[in-house]
Structures are given as C-alpha cells and as structure tokens.
Design an enzyme around this catalytic site. Structure first.
Site, short mmCIF file in Angstrom:
data_model
loop_
_atom_site.label_atom_id
_atom_site.label_comp_id
_atom_site.label_asym_id
_atom_site.label_seq_id
_atom_site.Cartn_x
_atom_site.Cartn_y
_atom_site.Cartn_z
N HIS A 1 14.31 -5.08 81.62
CA HIS A 1 14.12 -5.75 82.92
C HIS A 1 15.11 -6.92 83.05
CE1 HIS A 1 11.76 -7.07 86.46
NE2 HIS A 1 12.13 -8.28 86.06
N GLU A 2 15.15 -7.77 82.04
CA GLU A 2 16.04 -8.94 82.10
C GLU A 2 17.50 -8.52 81.99
OE1 GLU A 2 14.75 -11.50 83.12
OE2 GLU A 2 12.64 -11.07 82.69
N HIS B 1 18.83 -7.89 85.50
CA HIS B 1 19.21 -9.14 86.17
C HIS B 1 20.52 -9.68 85.60
CE1 HIS B 1 15.51 -9.34 88.36
NE2 HIS B 1 14.75 -9.63 87.32
#
Length: 420
Positions: free
Chosen positions: A18-19, A22
């Site tokens: 997920h990170e 980003h």
C-alpha cells in the site's frame, strides 16, 4: 508463535505494498518523500538514503509515506536569527546550522535579514553578525537545516505535494489502494502456478480417487461428460449437481473418451453434509493447466472478490449495520490463527483477500482515508480550486477521530468474541 509470525507477515506485506504505491507515484511525480514507514510506534530499524528516511516500527498495523508539503511543515528563518552556513566550493549553501554551531568549525556565521527556502532559494544577512558586511547566498536544493541532532532537508516548492497537478496528486493517493489490488493479483497468479493450474468449469473429470464410485465404474481422468441420465451437462457444476442429488442411485453417464462415445453406469456413494444426504463419486475438480489460465486467474479472482466485498458492504448499509460485521486487528489475528492451520498457501490466499479488503476500505469516501482525499480532489476539479487547507485539515482530523472511536469499539467487540 506461528500465528504471530504469520500475522506480522500478512499485515507487513499488505501495508508495504500500500505504502509502496504512494511512494512510487510520488517519486514519479517529482514529490519529495521524507519518510517511508512500515508500522507505528517506536522505531526498530531506520535507514536514510538521500532525501528519504526508511523505518520499520514496532506495531505492524499500518504505515505511512510522508510527502513534502502534506503536513504544513515549513522551515522559517526569521530576520535576526543567527545561524551558521556551510558553503560548497561554488559558494552555495549546503547546510544551515540553527543549533550546535560549535560542532561546525568551518560554518560561516551570519545574522539573517531575508530568507526564502521554498521558491527563490536564497539567504541574505550580515556576515560575522556585522551589519556592514551584507551578503547573499544561493541555497542548494538539497540543503540541510541542522537543529542540534535533527537534520531536515529543505523543500523547494516545486518538490512539494501541493505544487503538483491535480492528476499527479490524485494518482499518488489512488496508488495505495491500487497496489493492494496488484498484490492480490500477484498472489493469486503465483498460487495458480504453484498449484499447477486453476479449477476449471469444463464438463470434464479431474483426478479420480482410487476407491471412489467413479474408479469402480471405470471412469477416467479427462473423460468429457456429455449427459447424466439423458440430461445434458455443460459444466462441472452440472455434474456435481446431478451426482449430489442422487445418492445411492445408479446414474447413466454418457462420456466422450478420445473421440469415442460410451455409456457407463455409476452409483454415487451416500455421505452426509450439514445433516443432508448427498451423492459422491470420488472425482476432483478438473484443472486448467494452461499458461493463460494461470495468468488470468489473478485478475479474475481479484475481480470476483471485489464484487463480493462491495456486495457485502451494500448489504451492511441496506440490511442494517452491526459491529459484528467488522473486524479490527484482534479479529484479523483470530482469523489468521485459524488460517495458519491449513498451511502457507492458505495464508497467502488470506493475504490476498485482506489486501483487497484494505484497498476497498481505503477507497471509501470518508475523511482521513484515501477515498476521502480523492473526494476533495473531485471537489477541486468541479470547483476549479482546492478547498481551504485549514478546513480540509479540520475535516480530516474529525474523520480520523471518528475512525479511531470506531476502531476502539470494533477492537473491544473482537476481544469479547475471542475471549468471552
């Protein structure tokens, strides 16, 4: 111990992807990423490379990517500040020492009169604190501001989150959930290769169990079942249904084997499932072992789970909401404890499903979630200008507070279900 390791692995992998989404899209857009952190709480591991600090923290239940300009952090040197400057051979500033100047013996002392560390990148002041020696220096784009033991890299405005186009900002935020879906696709695809294929819906027979009714009747793996008792079978589901509905009754299987049609009588054994008698003949689901099937399995499985989760979410809001419908970290830990018993492949499958869940939840249009931020971008697109940052900050803070209250309630409910 096995459950704890599995829990850390599952959550760590999901949060990392997920990170990572980003992070990669922020880098692609030219946004400075100051922190890439997996977990919350005290640091276990920290490593700095160029402008980014990478950390692993104690609690593996989340993470964050801190981008320049997101948190309102800015370095301000007001007129009258006395600082030390470390200069490059080209007479540009590489370090600004606010505190601890005695540790930098070569630093040029200066009393600041004017400074811009965002756009024009310069510092003016009086050398050696002498107002007759006014100087002006250009500041390096990667210059450090040193305050004791704390080093902070300046953020040129064009490297900040808010300086980027609406499309780049939106994609940077959307990339987190997107990478959760990508992780699920990769896992489901890998599982298909490891398992040698994916379940097929064809009307053919899979592996034949040696002592089953199918083996005793003479059925073989790969036989195409054309009909059962005269009823056409077009799929594996049709075969299962006909067998299940006729326990202990002889069935006429019309099959195609190597291009030749033949009839074989099969008498399903009787077994009880959920208190009901069903027929079984000892045949496994056929497997599609083609390369295409293995590759597409990741996409089809992920899509099927997305549809299923959205259906459940819809039922939650239309059929009445209950805390029992939600799981927090404690509930997920309890479920992981059960999943671990079935082996590593099942843990991987569980990881993929949880990753899809996290991606969807983060896309919900709620403040403090990625979906909430995307809604503000939509508002900006329609209105032509962004909402006031202070108002947006208040809304996100209120949303975060409500989410924390909900998380506490869900966690307490999980504890009651697990231990009471």
């Amino acid at each position: 111990m096995t459950t704890i390791i599995a829990f850390i692995f599952v959550f760590g992998l999901i949060v990392f992807f997920h990170e990572l989404g980003h992070f990669l899209f922020a880098k692609r857009a030219g946004i400075m990423v100051k922190d890439f952190s997996i977990g919350f709480g005290p640091k276990i591991f920290a490593y700095r490379k160029k402008e980014t600090q990478y950390t692993i923290r104690l609690l593996p239940i989340g993470g964050y990517v801190r981008m320049a300009g997101e948190d309102g952090e800015e370095i301000e040197l007001k007129p009258g500040y006395r600082v030390g400057l470390e200069l490059t051979p080209e007479e540009t500033v590489s370090k600004i020492i606010v505190n601890g100047k005695d540790q930098y013996v070569n630093a040029q002392p200066i009393e600041v009169s004017l400074c811009d560390l965002e756009k024009e990148l310069f510092i003016e002041g009086y050398e050696d604190y002498d107002d007759t020696k006014k100087v002006r220096y250009q500041v390096e784009r990667n210059a450090l501001v040193i305050d004791g033991k704390i080093e902070t890299m300046i953020t040129p405005y064009d490297r900040s989150f808010n300086a980027k186009s609406l499309g780049n900002r939106a994609m940077t935020i959307f990339a987190g959930p997107l990478f959760n879906f990508i992780l699920a696709i990769l896992i489901f695809t890998a599982l298909a290769f490891v398992q040698g294929g994916v379940p097929s819906t064809d009307n053919t027979l899979g592996n034949i169990m040696p002592d089953g009714a199918a083996a005793q009747a003479g059925l073989e793996k790969g036989d195409e079942v054309l009909s059962i008792n005269g009823k056409e079978t077009k799929s594996w589901t049709d075969i299962v249904q006909s067998v299940s509905e006729n326990p202990g009754k002889t069935l006429d299987f019309k099959i195609d084997r190597d291009g030749k049609t033949q009839d074989i009588d099969v008498k399903p054994a009787t077994q009880k499932e959920n208190g009901k008698e069903v027929g079984k003949i000892g045949v496994e689901t056929p497997m599609d072992t083609s390369f295409t099937a293995k590759i597409t399995n990741g996409f089809t499985q992920t899509w099927n789970w997305i549809v299923q989760i959205f259906t459940i979410l819809g039922n939650m809001f239309t059929g009445g909401f209950s805390l029992d419908m939600l799981n927090g970290p404690v509930g997920i830990y309890t479920s992981t404890q059960q999943v671990v018993q079935y082996g590593f492949m099942t843990v991987l499958n569980w990881t993929a499903v949880l990753s899809i869940n996290l991606g969807i939840v983060n896309l919900l249009p709620l403040p403090a979630l990625d979906g909430g931020r995307l809604m503000f971008f939509l508002y900006e697109l329609v209105r032509g200008k962004p909402i006031d940052p202070k108002k947006e900050g208040i809304i996100h803070f209120a949303g975060f507070a409500l989410l924390m209250v909900l998380m506490i309630l869900v966690t307490w409910n999980d504890i009651q279900r697990a231990f009471f």
